[in-house]
Design an enzyme around this catalytic site. Structure first.
Site, PDB file in Angstrom:
ATOM      1  N   ASP A  31      25.288 -37.132  -0.677  1.00  0.00           N
ATOM      2  CA  ASP A  31      25.366 -36.221  -1.832  1.00  0.00           C
ATOM      3  C   ASP A  31      26.084 -34.905  -1.550  1.00  0.00           C
ATOM      4  O   ASP A  31      26.429 -34.186  -2.487  1.00  0.00           O
ATOM      5  CB  ASP A  31      23.955 -35.902  -2.343  1.00  0.00           C
ATOM      6  CG  ASP A  31      23.202 -37.140  -2.811  1.00  0.00           C
ATOM      7  OD1 ASP A  31      23.869 -38.126  -3.179  1.00  0.00           O
ATOM      8  OD2 ASP A  31      21.958 -37.111  -2.804  1.00  0.00           O
ATOM      9  N   ARG A  33      20.149 -21.183  -7.092  1.00  0.00           N
ATOM     10  CA  ARG A  33      21.095 -20.737  -8.110  1.00  0.00           C
ATOM     11  C   ARG A  33      20.307 -20.327  -9.355  1.00  0.00           C
ATOM     12  O   ARG A  33      19.959 -21.150 -10.201  1.00  0.00           O
ATOM     13  CB  ARG A  33      22.101 -21.848  -8.425  1.00  0.00           C
ATOM     14  CG  ARG A  33      22.916 -22.259  -7.212  1.00  0.00           C
ATOM     15  CD  ARG A  33      24.010 -23.258  -7.521  1.00  0.00           C
ATOM     16  NE  ARG A  33      23.520 -24.561  -7.951  1.00  0.00           N
ATOM     17  CZ  ARG A  33      23.121 -25.521  -7.115  1.00  0.00           C
ATOM     18  NH1 ARG A  33      23.098 -25.297  -5.806  1.00  0.00           N
ATOM     19  NH2 ARG A  33      22.722 -26.690  -7.584  1.00  0.00           N
ATOM     20  N   GLY A  93      15.677 -38.156   1.229  1.00  0.00           N
ATOM     21  CA  GLY A  93      15.557 -39.546   0.855  1.00  0.00           C
ATOM     22  C   GLY A  93      14.219 -40.141   1.245  1.00  0.00           C
ATOM     23  O   GLY A  93      13.355 -39.485   1.848  1.00  0.00           O
ATOM     24  N   GLU A 127       0.819  -1.207   0.000  1.00  0.00           N
ATOM     25  CA  GLU A 127       0.000   0.000   0.000  1.00  0.00           C
ATOM     26  C   GLU A 127       0.859   1.265   0.000  1.00  0.00           C
ATOM     27  O   GLU A 127       0.533   2.251  -0.669  1.00  0.00           O
ATOM     28  CB  GLU A 127      -0.927   0.014   1.231  1.00  0.00           C
ATOM     29  CG  GLU A 127      -1.878  -1.159   1.301  1.00  0.00           C
ATOM     30  CD  GLU A 127      -1.343  -2.324   2.123  1.00  0.00           C
ATOM     31  OE1 GLU A 127      -2.129  -2.942   2.860  1.00  0.00           O
ATOM     32  OE2 GLU A 127      -0.125  -2.614   2.020  1.00  0.00           O
ATOM     33  N   CYS A 144      -0.348   0.549   7.725  1.00  0.00           N
ATOM     34  CA  CYS A 144      -0.813   0.957   6.397  1.00  0.00           C
ATOM     35  C   CYS A 144      -2.166   1.652   6.462  1.00  0.00           C
ATOM     36  O   CYS A 144      -2.482   2.501   5.621  1.00  0.00           O
ATOM     37  CB  CYS A 144      -0.893  -0.256   5.475  1.00  0.00           C
ATOM     38  SG  CYS A 144       0.720  -0.931   5.029  1.00  0.00           S
ATOM     39  N   ARG A 199      12.596 -23.664  -5.043  1.00  0.00           N
ATOM     40  CA  ARG A 199      13.330 -23.364  -3.813  1.00  0.00           C
ATOM     41  C   ARG A 199      13.191 -21.895  -3.437  1.00  0.00           C
ATOM     42  O   ARG A 199      13.006 -21.554  -2.261  1.00  0.00           O
ATOM     43  CB  ARG A 199      14.811 -23.703  -3.992  1.00  0.00           C
ATOM     44  CG  ARG A 199      15.142 -25.182  -4.006  1.00  0.00           C
ATOM     45  CD  ARG A 199      16.646 -25.383  -4.199  1.00  0.00           C
ATOM     46  NE  ARG A 199      17.034 -26.788  -4.181  1.00  0.00           N
ATOM     47  CZ  ARG A 199      18.264 -27.226  -4.342  1.00  0.00           C
ATOM     48  NH1 ARG A 199      19.257 -26.347  -4.550  1.00  0.00           N
ATOM     49  NH2 ARG A 199      18.540 -28.523  -4.316  1.00  0.00           N
ATOM     50  N   LEU A 204      21.875 -27.113  -1.360  1.00  0.00           N
ATOM     51  CA  LEU A 204      20.549 -26.680  -0.911  1.00  0.00           C
ATOM     52  C   LEU A 204      20.406 -25.163  -0.919  1.00  0.00           C
ATOM     53  O   LEU A 204      19.854 -24.569   0.016  1.00  0.00           O
ATOM     54  CB  LEU A 204      20.222 -27.242   0.479  1.00  0.00           C
ATOM     55  CG  LEU A 204      19.988 -28.757   0.580  1.00  0.00           C
ATOM     56  CD1 LEU A 204      19.434 -29.106   1.947  1.00  0.00           C
ATOM     57  CD2 LEU A 204      19.071 -29.280  -0.509  1.00  0.00           C
TER      58      LEU A 204
END
Length: 371
Positions: free
Chosen positions: A204, A211, A302, A56, A88, A188, A208
């Site tokens: 792995d 990009r 997983g 606003e 506001c 993400r 996280l």
């Protein structure tokens, strides 16, 4: 000049609200359109960044004196309390607007109808409910956190056509296409936190993070690791990157090399059976995240963690990228739900969106827990 209808103005406000999906984090996404006394658009705005002016205020600044006697279309009830920014409602009253059209009432207890009441007390006409369902979709995480003190939980999976997430030897890069992986980064960016389990970290070493192109503004989501026995290695890649990592565990943090690591925070919670060798209570994890202002969590993990979240009925949405590959019956499955001996006990899914992303298929599902 062609004027827009009420529906057209609110539709524009909702589109504006979506422009803040990657940056507002704990705050709701809000868009605002102001028309002058003749019905012409005088100014528009959206909430751009957490802690910065609300929609606003930005729209009023764009409209200037043309706001006087005009109509305000806003996707969420204007706030009436002092937070990081001023109320506001007071700004709208001072600007001399004559009418405010609101898509939906703010579920935040600090507002919850009080903003509407204040505007009406000062002689401003208020209408509420225009395109409410469409506006609510933009803020489903905020709404859930305010109504249940829990965040919206989305599980993302990337599988082969036969439901595998990795080969038997653990290899999983890459199952889906480059286009699908890029799409995941947009997902993400829309979430306040990204959750995984310690098993995925050890296997792995994921980043996280988000990009995307540097010209796309993004507030980096929190990283969340479920690690009941505190096995998190100090050398984990995510601990060297921008943003913060929260590690939930059942053991005392002082025994870990991570105790003084500035890139992470260790949060100790009781396990399900008050035993550090048992699993954490995932509901307690999510409740703690909600207390910290997390509206939405994206889970990339997983089969064990995903299965546990579904069994405990904590997942709101499942997004599955399916690649045109077959990985065989020796590969690792995507969701561990344990042994189900009756088809009537299998959780059902409602497909809410199906689309192609590159060569892959993306299916968005709502889980039916009423079985």
């Amino acid at each position: 000049m062609t004027t827009l209808s009420d529906v057209e103005c609110m539709s524009l406000a909702i589109r504006l609200a979506k422009r803040g999906l990657y940056t507002t984090r704990s705050n709701p996404n809000v868009g605002c359109v102001i028309t002058d006394a003749d019905g012409n658009i005088a100014g528009t705005g959206f909430h751009e960044l957490f802690g910065q002016p609300h929609a606003e205020i930005n729209a009023l600044q764009a409209a200037g004196e043309k706001a006087r006697g005009g109509t305000v279309y806003v996707t969420l009830e204007p706030c009436c309390h002092q937070g990081k920014t001023g109320p506001c409602t007071q700004a709208l009253i001072a600007a001399g607007v004559s009418k405010v059209v609101i898509a939906m009432q703010d579920p935040n207890p600090l507002v919850a109808g009080k903003g509407i009441a204040e505007l009406r007390t000062h002689g401003i006409e208020v209408e509420s409910g225009l395109l409410a369902a469409q506006a609510a979709l933009v803020n489903r995480g905020f709404i859930k956190r305010m109504s249940s003190a829990m965040p919206w939980v989305t599980v993302k999976e990337a599988t082969s056509l036969d439901g595998a997430i990795a080969l038997d030897n653990g290899q999983s890069q890459w199952i889906t296409s480059e286009q699908a992986r890029k799409d995941v980064h947009h997902l993400r960016a829309r979430h306040d936190a990204i959750m995984t389990g310690i098993g995925t970290v050890m296997a792995d070493d994921p980043s996280l993070n988000v990009r995307l192109n540097k010209d796309i503004p993004v507030s980096m989501p929190l990283r969340v690791v479920i690690d009941s026995k505190l096995k998190m290695p100090a050398s984990a890649k995510m601990l060297t990157l921008e943003g913060k990592t929260l590690i939930f565990t059942a053991v005392t943090a002082t025994e870990s090399d991570l105790a003084d690591n500035p890139h992470c925070e260790i949060i100790q919670l009781e396990s399900l059976n008050n035993n550090e060798n048992d699993h954490l209570c995932l509901r307690s994890v999510l409740a703690e995240l909600a207390k910290r202002g997390v509206n939405s969590v994206m889970v990339e993990a997983g089969s064990s963690l995903v299965g546990a979240l579904i069994r405990q009925q904590l997942v709101d949405e499942l997004i599955t990228y399916i690649a045109p590959k077959l990985m065989g019956d020796a590969s690792k499955g995507s969701i561990n739900l344990g042994v189900i001996e009756d088809m009537r006990h299998c959780p059902g899914l409602e497909f809410t969106d199906i689309r192609n992303v590159g060569e892959d298929l993306r299916i968005t599902s709502k889980i039916n827990y009423e079985i």
